[in-house]
Write a protein that holds these residues in place. Structure first.
Motif, PDB file in Angstrom:
ATOM      1  N   TRP A 189       1.146  -1.076  -0.226  1.00  0.00           N
ATOM      2  CA  TRP A 189      -0.411   0.130  -0.338  1.00  0.00           C
ATOM      3  C   TRP A 189       0.984   1.136   0.320  1.00  0.00           C
ATOM      4  O   TRP A 189       1.446   1.365   0.918  1.00  0.00           O
ATOM      5  CB  TRP A 189      -0.693  -0.236   1.171  1.00  0.00           C
ATOM      6  CG  TRP A 189      -1.468   1.486   1.613  1.00  0.00           C
ATOM      7  CD1 TRP A 189      -2.114   2.195   0.248  1.00  0.00           C
ATOM      8  CD2 TRP A 189      -1.868   2.456   2.621  1.00  0.00           C
ATOM      9  NE1 TRP A 189      -3.001   2.953   0.868  1.00  0.00           N
ATOM     10  CE2 TRP A 189      -2.646   3.102   1.980  1.00  0.00           C
ATOM     11  CE3 TRP A 189      -1.467   1.967   4.241  1.00  0.00           C
ATOM     12  CZ2 TRP A 189      -2.505   4.392   3.264  1.00  0.00           C
ATOM     13  CZ3 TRP A 189      -1.703   3.017   4.442  1.00  0.00           C
ATOM     14  CH2 TRP A 189      -2.240   3.906   4.144  1.00  0.00           C
ATOM     15  N   ASP A 190       0.639   2.114  -1.041  1.00  0.00           N
ATOM     16  CA  ASP A 190       1.395   3.103  -0.895  1.00  0.00           C
ATOM     17  C   ASP A 190       0.771   4.316  -0.972  1.00  0.00           C
ATOM     18  O   ASP A 190      -0.684   4.998  -1.546  1.00  0.00           O
ATOM     19  CB  ASP A 190       2.191   3.496  -2.583  1.00  0.00           C
ATOM     20  CG  ASP A 190       2.992   4.428  -2.451  1.00  0.00           C
ATOM     21  OD1 ASP A 190       3.192   5.357  -1.418  1.00  0.00           O
ATOM     22  OD2 ASP A 190       3.640   5.549  -3.488  1.00  0.00           O
ATOM     23  N   GLY A 191       0.955   4.225   0.624  1.00  0.00           N
ATOM     24  CA  GLY A 191       0.404   5.686   1.264  1.00  0.00           C
ATOM     25  C   GLY A 191       0.411   7.053   1.463  1.00  0.00           C
ATOM     26  O   GLY A 191       0.374   7.547   2.530  1.00  0.00           O
ATOM     27  N   LEU A 192       1.773   6.999   0.685  1.00  0.00           N
ATOM     28  CA  LEU A 192       3.161   8.218   0.882  1.00  0.00           C
ATOM     29  C   LEU A 192       2.588   9.525   0.593  1.00  0.00           C
ATOM     30  O   LEU A 192       3.521   9.879   0.087  1.00  0.00           O
ATOM     31  CB  LEU A 192       4.447   7.832   0.933  1.00  0.00           C
ATOM     32  CG  LEU A 192       4.964   6.637   1.537  1.00  0.00           C
ATOM     33  CD1 LEU A 192       6.447   6.439   0.424  1.00  0.00           C
ATOM     34  CD2 LEU A 192       5.427   6.695   2.950  1.00  0.00           C
ATOM     35  N   ARG A 193       1.901   9.715   1.641  1.00  0.00           N
ATOM     36  CA  ARG A 193       1.198  11.524   1.124  1.00  0.00           C
ATOM     37  C   ARG A 193       1.864  12.400   2.412  1.00  0.00           C
ATOM     38  O   ARG A 193       1.832  11.586   3.478  1.00  0.00           O
ATOM     39  CB  ARG A 193      -0.716  11.081   1.048  1.00  0.00           C
ATOM     40  CG  ARG A 193      -1.030  10.289   0.235  1.00  0.00           C
ATOM     41  CD  ARG A 193      -2.359  10.427   0.501  1.00  0.00           C
ATOM     42  NE  ARG A 193      -2.786   9.697  -0.206  1.00  0.00           N
ATOM     43  CZ  ARG A 193      -3.523   7.842   0.388  1.00  0.00           C
ATOM     44  NH1 ARG A 193      -3.863   8.415   1.393  1.00  0.00           N
ATOM     45  NH2 ARG A 193      -4.239   7.386  -0.760  1.00  0.00           N
ATOM     46  N   THR A 194       1.832  13.517   1.956  1.00  0.00           N
ATOM     47  CA  THR A 194       2.988  14.621   2.690  1.00  0.00           C
ATOM     48  C   THR A 194       1.145  15.340   2.362  1.00  0.00           C
ATOM     49  O   THR A 194       1.833  16.706   2.831  1.00  0.00           O
ATOM     50  CB  THR A 194       4.174  15.285   1.582  1.00  0.00           C
ATOM     51  OG1 THR A 194       3.714  14.959   0.801  1.00  0.00           O
ATOM     52  CG2 THR A 194       4.450  14.162   1.324  1.00  0.00           C
ATOM     53  N   LEU A 195       0.541  15.605   2.259  1.00  0.00           N
ATOM     54  CA  LEU A 195      -1.029  16.664   2.317  1.00  0.00           C
ATOM     55  C   LEU A 195      -1.273  16.346   4.084  1.00  0.00           C
ATOM     56  O   LEU A 195      -0.950  15.924   5.336  1.00  0.00           O
ATOM     57  CB  LEU A 195      -1.911  16.041   2.133  1.00  0.00           C
ATOM     58  CG  LEU A 195      -1.568  15.357   0.163  1.00  0.00           C
ATOM     59  CD1 LEU A 195      -2.746  14.780  -0.564  1.00  0.00           C
ATOM     60  CD2 LEU A 195      -1.313  16.786  -0.711  1.00  0.00           C
TER      61      LEU A 195
END
Lengths: 480, 480
Positions: A189-195
């Motif tokens: 799971w790529d959930g690498l958000r910087t928001l």
């Protein structure tokens, strides 16, 4: 040992070992007793695990392949970071069929963004290195723990680590914007958000944070950077009783607002232990006091404001008899000396014989009443035992540790671990508190979970575990 | 309409209606067209739902009984708070078989604790009442939204509401310590903890927050109170371009640290619309500027520090040509007038013809580039359309709304909704952003979810939905 283990793969044969080894390479698939030994013990010495294989993958893809294979083989896997956990979550069980998946080699800092105030780091980066990376761009990564030189961000997030600056910056959960996670069957799971804001569906991130490697393996994280304070003022404060601590906390909090960054307490007995066992320490105050607070106020600028704020609080506190005595650190050396007292507290308890540890929290307003009640209760359970309730007053998080009576046999005292913790936990629950504020559940407190959680909450947690790890191969027998 | 609805109960007969009615009492089981009408429309007029029954329970036990019965009957249920949501999540579908479960009557503030800085409130308490309750004990409940007089805390948490003070205090998620939730089958989870730290198992709280009523019904929440700032200083600032905004934001943030509480932007066209449609408004600055920032710095004390901080930032910004012009509010009236411009922005767009709404976020550093790119793209899609990118610059959250070309037919413009949003979303995703920063997914953006999420994330979310609502009776067809 756990009955859920029965459906797992048993002893590992050479063929299976070769398959796992091929994924990470022979050099990083440890089987030699000397090589694997450090991965099988934890520093409190409560657990000694057994494993046929320690794997040290370098990439997310390797972690994925390891889990895909483990899933196919029903091979249980224990994720491990810097191995500094205090509840045994990172140590395999004794039956010896669990792989240790050590993330240390995933040590890349993938990005640092001082404009967006974020950074992306892999699971194996040590906490102190993240602090340094932030410092290099004049920012602060505010997570701070005694083990920061060794612990790794993957483990920090998997356990939702806390520490002394939670008061101002929150715990690991609050410093994370996104995650990369490998699921039990190897999916990534790529959930690498910087928001800073993202309301698109369920919050998967916070489900993995604090799940102690039981529903996924965190391989990387997007983290929050804070502005770096340019100034810090620290005071060492003596107080007559617990209620004074409450009043002093309220005074500091209301006066310095967001500038209050640490507020730690310790009892006289804690200071005495430090003075006794650590040669280079001295009492910062003239006379003895039943309680001490070490308080830090930070400032955005090096303009003396933090110091003036703290000084003015101390003056008001002295005028209104809220504190008995206090001294402001006049130099960085003195500042370090104050905090060294706090940092040495854990170590010196080990030098004073048996020590029974509690990591509990109650609502902040109830801390004094809780400490009084637990102290009385523990004195009933083991007369002569010596409590050292210390820690993060501002979060309601007290390490209610208990040192053995002076003349008691160490093992005899430690044999009373469950009785002492039981007594403390009973008090904690009476105040609506928690039996694990920051260390987690792991193996140490797993048997207590069903006692403190409602059946509905236990059912929800077990349903989550089944949903994300239907074969129960991720850190089985830990947490739920 | 949603194919997942097919297994649900169809039209409601009188017997079933009587069973539900018996739970809340006839007075609070609305069937009359006039009574139920306000519960079937939302203020943007995008959806018009149909229902056989609006239930207004008074207690958690009643909610539990309603859901137990709904579960037995496979009767779909749409939870509803103050009905201020902007993505249709709170409105039933048109086929008319869904009950509306309105939480407005659950309006008790159960506890306020100014020492622990927490309060416990039921789902139906309005946000403005919570602000008042906090104010009464000299604290701040920092969630603040345009709809605060009407929206309710249950809905705020179910949608993880944001607003203007997220920059300083976080969104609804960050202001919640614990929840009481009724699950799809009527079981009640009492997770109403007021602890600052609690690492005992999976974080169920954050899973329900932001889940838009699709996996549980929030009936009460333990909330965080903050110290109440004693002083606020506000400036209205004119800037020449978007990059100046970035530099000004960095300057304010680094100078005022934790004291920066709001930083909102609007373009000249936004101000012009306010001046045109709101008679009582005037331009705070002499000449026109392409961009404006309304910035607020707060202080713990009424000692002039906040004002001095902001003044000094503005002086430095002027010296280094980072801002073109600025004025500091000299009175509360002027302060209110500045913020009124920001608050009227949404309303005046409706008076200027068709308006297509976007609630998006990108990494903070990318906001200028995103606004430029999206502006150019939208001009290609509908030549002559007039973008009003405004909002929460400091969170990277921009409401990239687009007003119709002056001479275009309103309906013809609104028929381009998907094209315009598609163009904006394409830009957003190019910057690693999100197509819903604070409004959520609901019904409006559900069809986009699978486009923006990876298959793995979609599978995880659907697995969560199935686990918590296996019969799919909670707000079906919304979010996932």
């Amino acid at each position: 040992m756990d009955d859920q283990h029965t459906e797992h793969a048993g002893p590992m044969d050479d063929d299976e070992r070769a398959e796992f080894t091929a994924i990470v390479g022979e050099r990083y698939a440890l089987v030699d007793a000397v090589d694997i030994a450090p991965h099988l013990v934890e520093r409190r010495g409560l657990y000694q695990g057994v494993t046929p294989l320690v794997l040290k993958p370098r990439t997310t893809a390797e972690v994925s392949r390891v889990l895909k294979l483990a899933h196919a083989k029903r091979r249980p896997v224990v994720p491990q970071g810097g191995n500094t956990g205090l509840v045994g979550g990172q140590i395999p069980f004794e039956q010896g069929n669990e792989i240790v998946l050590n993330l240390s080699r995933m040590d890349q800092v993938r990005a640092v963004d001082p404009v967006g105030n974020t950074m992306i780091a892999e699971a194996g980066v040590t906490l102190s290195r993240l602090q340094d990376e932030a410092d290099r761009v004049e920012r602060l990564f505010p997570l701070s723990l005694a083990s920061e030189g060794t612990c790794q961000i993957g483990g920090n997030l998997a356990t939702n680590a806390g520490g002394m600056q939670v008061l101002a910056y929150g715990n690991a959960r609050h410093l994370c914007l996104g995650l990369e996670v490998v699921l039990a069957d190897g999916r990534i799971w790529d959930g690498l958000r910087t928001l800073r804001k993202d309301n698109t569906g369920y919050d998967m991130r916070d489900l993995f944070i604090g799940s102690e490697g039981t529903i996924g393996v965190i391989t990387a994280a997007a983290l929050i950077l804070a502005p770096r304070p340019a100034a810090r003022a620290t005071a060492f404060v003596g107080l007559n009783d617990l209620d004074q601590i409450s009043r002093f906390f309220e005074l500091v909090r209301s006066t310095s607002a967001g500038a209050l960054t640490r507020f730690e307490i310790l009892p006289r007995f804690g200071l005495e232990l430090v003075l006794k066992h650590a040669d280079d320490m001295r009492d910062p105050l003239e006379g003895p006091h039943p309680w001490y607070v070490i308080v830090e106020v930070s400032g955005a600028h090096d303009d003396g404001l933090a110091e003036r704020q703290l000084m003015s609080v101390l003056e008001r506190a002295a005028e209104t008899a809220v504190v008995a005595d206090a001294t402001l650190a006049a130099s960085q050396t003195q500042d370090d000396a104050f905090w060294a007292i706090r940092e040495r507290l854990s170590e010196v308890q080990g030098l004073e014989g048996g020590s029974i540890k509690n990591d509990v929290a109650v609502p902040v307003a109830d801390v004094p009443a809780f400490i009084r009640a637990a102290t009385a209760k523990v004195a009933e359970v083991v007369p002569g035992s010596r409590p050292i309730p210390f820690g993060h007053f501002g979060d309601g998080n007290i390490h209610f540790n208990v040192s053995q009576p002076i003349d008691m046999d160490k093992d005899a005292f430690l044999a009373r671990w469950d009785d002492v913790c039981g007594a403390v936990n009973e008090m904690v629950l009476g105040f609506g508190g928690t039996i694990s504020a920051e260390h987690g559940i792991g193996r140490l407190k797993r048997h207590l979970l069903a006692e403190i959680k409602s059946p509905v909450e236990m059912e929800m947690m077990r349903a989550i575990k089944r949903t994300f790890d239907p074969l129960n191969i991720l850190n089985p027998g830990k947490v739920v």
